[in-house]
Motif scaffolding. Structure first.
Motif, short mmCIF file in Angstrom:
data_model
loop_
_atom_site.label_atom_id
_atom_site.label_comp_id
_atom_site.label_asym_id
_atom_site.label_seq_id
_atom_site.Cartn_x
_atom_site.Cartn_y
_atom_site.Cartn_z
N ASP A 180 66.82 92.00 3.11
CA ASP A 180 66.35 92.01 1.72
C ASP A 180 66.72 90.65 1.13
OD1 ASP A 180 65.59 94.60 2.11
OD2 ASP A 180 67.31 95.48 1.06
N THR A 181 65.78 90.01 0.49
CA THR A 181 65.98 88.61 0.09
C THR A 181 65.54 88.36 -1.35
OG1 THR A 181 65.69 87.87 2.39
CG2 THR A 181 65.37 86.21 0.68
N ARG A 182 66.35 87.60 -2.06
CA ARG A 182 65.92 87.09 -3.37
C ARG A 182 65.62 85.61 -3.18
NH1 ARG A 182 66.44 90.15 -7.77
NH2 ARG A 182 66.32 88.36 -9.14
N LEU A 183 64.50 85.18 -3.74
CA LEU A 183 64.14 83.78 -3.54
C LEU A 183 63.32 83.25 -4.71
CD1 LEU A 183 60.90 84.03 -2.59
CD2 LEU A 183 61.95 84.62 -0.43
N TRP A 184 63.29 81.92 -4.80
CA TRP A 184 62.41 81.28 -5.74
C TRP A 184 61.20 80.72 -4.98
CZ3 TRP A 184 67.77 79.98 -6.43
CH2 TRP A 184 68.34 80.48 -7.61
N VAL A 185 60.04 80.82 -5.60
CA VAL A 185 58.83 80.22 -5.03
C VAL A 185 58.43 79.04 -5.91
CG1 VAL A 185 56.45 80.62 -4.34
CG2 VAL A 185 58.11 82.50 -4.23
N ILE A 186 58.28 77.88 -5.29
CA ILE A 186 57.82 76.69 -6.03
C ILE A 186 56.40 76.39 -5.55
CG2 ILE A 186 58.29 74.29 -6.64
CD1 ILE A 186 61.14 74.78 -5.42
N PRO A 187 55.42 76.48 -6.44
CA PRO A 187 54.03 76.23 -6.01
C PRO A 187 53.90 74.84 -5.38
CG PRO A 187 54.07 77.16 -8.21
CD PRO A 187 55.49 76.83 -7.86
N ALA A 188 53.11 74.76 -4.33
CA ALA A 188 52.98 73.51 -3.57
C ALA A 188 52.50 72.36 -4.44
CB ALA A 188 52.03 73.73 -2.38
N ASP A 189 51.55 72.62 -5.34
CA ASP A 189 50.99 71.49 -6.11
C ASP A 189 52.03 70.90 -7.06
OD1 ASP A 189 50.91 73.77 -7.60
OD2 ASP A 189 48.87 73.50 -8.35
N ALA A 190 52.88 71.74 -7.66
CA ALA A 190 53.93 71.22 -8.54
C ALA A 190 54.93 70.38 -7.75
CB ALA A 190 54.65 72.38 -9.25
N TYR A 191 55.36 70.90 -6.60
CA TYR A 191 56.34 70.17 -5.79
C TYR A 191 55.75 68.85 -5.30
CZ TYR A 191 60.26 69.40 -2.63
OH TYR A 191 61.36 68.88 -2.02
N LYS A 192 54.49 68.92 -4.88
CA LYS A 192 53.83 67.72 -4.36
C LYS A 192 53.73 66.63 -5.43
CE LYS A 192 49.92 66.04 -1.83
NZ LYS A 192 48.66 66.27 -1.13
N GLN A 193 53.40 67.07 -6.64
CA GLN A 193 53.28 66.12 -7.75
C GLN A 193 54.61 65.39 -7.99
OE1 GLN A 193 51.26 68.14 -11.04
NE2 GLN A 193 51.91 66.49 -12.44
N VAL A 194 55.70 66.14 -7.97
CA VAL A 194 57.02 65.54 -8.16
C VAL A 194 57.36 64.61 -6.99
CG1 VAL A 194 59.50 66.03 -8.29
CG2 VAL A 194 57.86 67.37 -9.65
N MET A 195 57.07 65.09 -5.79
CA MET A 195 57.40 64.31 -4.58
C MET A 195 56.64 62.99 -4.55
SD MET A 195 57.35 65.87 -0.73
CE MET A 195 55.59 65.69 -0.39
N GLU A 196 55.42 62.99 -5.07
CA GLU A 196 54.63 61.76 -5.07
C GLU A 196 55.14 60.72 -6.05
OE1 GLU A 196 50.59 63.09 -5.49
OE2 GLU A 196 50.35 63.33 -3.31
N GLN A 197 55.82 61.21 -7.11
CA GLN A 197 56.35 60.29 -8.11
C GLN A 197 57.77 59.85 -7.79
OE1 GLN A 197 56.41 62.67 -11.65
NE2 GLN A 197 54.19 62.85 -11.81
N SER A 198 58.52 60.74 -7.17
CA SER A 198 59.98 60.55 -7.11
C SER A 198 60.45 60.23 -5.69
CB SER A 198 60.66 61.83 -7.62
OG SER A 198 61.98 61.90 -7.15
#
Lengths: 219, 219
Positions: free
Chosen positions: A99-117
């Motif tokens: 049984d797992t609790r987790l956060w999901v980060i949508p790919a497009d949001a993460y990608k946008q940050v990764m491209e800038q940072s």
């Protein structure tokens, strides 16, 4: 544990990058056995484990499995967001092993940050290099280690994850982790039992002599 | 071909980042068989192939090899600069498979640029994801494919790389690519020869029936 604590580079993001990720992420609770991602077409987003355990595995055409890596507290799964990286061309399945609790980060949001940072991109790089190392270790195991060593190593690792010597595991499950057939695992476990290293019961394996299992593993 | 042409993100670097890399890189010519990098301790720098061919492989304690991936013109090798990435924890050997001209970029110069530049870090990410995909493909091959398919696939790939049907390859070399023993390869090649798919000569394998080899590979 806060979401931010799981990101070593959180403080290197700008306030707007932080807001983008915080606004996009969602929290989920999933029961043991839930498949969170399967195959290349799916792009569930990045999974960040709050508590619990995930397993990443590949499947053959005939339905055989092999475990590629596992994710524990604070681990981030990139390949459930494979649409984020053009060059990822393999199909992996991610399943909750507890049984797992987790956060999901949508790919497009993460990608946008990764491209800038640059810090976010370098952090992602380090995670991938870590998984790469696990996969190279797996190839070495498959290629050079005999199955008795792999089964002994698997049982010892399970005990260290679970914190107890009696493992609730079917032979089928062990076979799926190691990419082999149930019958092969049954034969090996019976050999271990005859040698006094384990005791077998329905759906369970109890480790009786970890010292000797370590000797098998390290031989 | 200019050095800059091999970097898709070259124009996204600042002039000082470009100058840092241009000032640090060196050009080398190496003969076929030269080992350019071996093991984790070594940090030769990133290798960018101008012309020729490199092979990346892992070695067992007993000296058995298995080819993990190959690098052709314009390909960049990250793992020869494994000191650049903390999480890289495996030993890989890089060898020139043909006479090769290449540029070497010292790890510290590349790392400095990657830490400042999101485009450089994301480019590095994509390269690693591509190698990761090749390694996952390799695991699938090892786990699920029988050796006849793997040998057929290897011979067909060699022919497509070399551009001719007569391959100068010893059975030992093929065994080292596929992580198996010479005797096993000899047996398989004799079977292929008996079936009329190849002709064997000293140090060479000639493909006679690529159609049938493809059928073996894809069966």
């Amino acid at each position: 544990m806060e979401f931010q604590d799981c990101f070593p580079v959180w403080n290197k993001l700008t306030p707007s990058q932080q807001a983008l990720i915080l606004g996009a992420r969602t929290e989920r609770s999933v029961a043991k056995g839930t498949v969170l991602h399967s195959g290349g077409a799916d792009c569930a987003g990045l999974l960040l484990v709050k508590s619990g355990q995930l397993r990443a595995y590949i499947l053959s055409d005939e339905g055989r499995e092999i475990t590629v890596y596992r994710l524990f507290d604070r681990d981030l799964c990139l390949f459930s967001a494979s649409c984020m990286l053009r060059s990822v061309q393999f199909d992996i399945t991610i399943e909750a092993e507890k049984d797992t609790r987790l956060w999901v980060i949508p790919a497009d949001a993460y990608k946008q940050v990764m491209e800038q940072s640059a810090p976010a991109a370098n952090y992602t790089n380090e995670i991938m290099a870590g998984r790469f190392s696990e996969v190279m270790w797996l190839i070495e195991q498959i290629m050079w280690k005999s199955l008795d060593k792999r089964v002994a190593a698997f049982l010892l690792e399970e005990v260290s994850i679970e914190g107890e010597d009696r493992l609730r595991l079917t032979h089928e499950t062990i076979a799926n982790h190691l990419g082999t057939h149930r019958e092969v695992i049954t034969r090996m476990l019976r050999y271990f039992q005859n040698e006094g290293m384990v005791r077998l019961a329905r759906g369970a394996v109890e480790l009786l002599d970890k010292e000797r299992l370590r000797a098998v593993r390290d031989a």
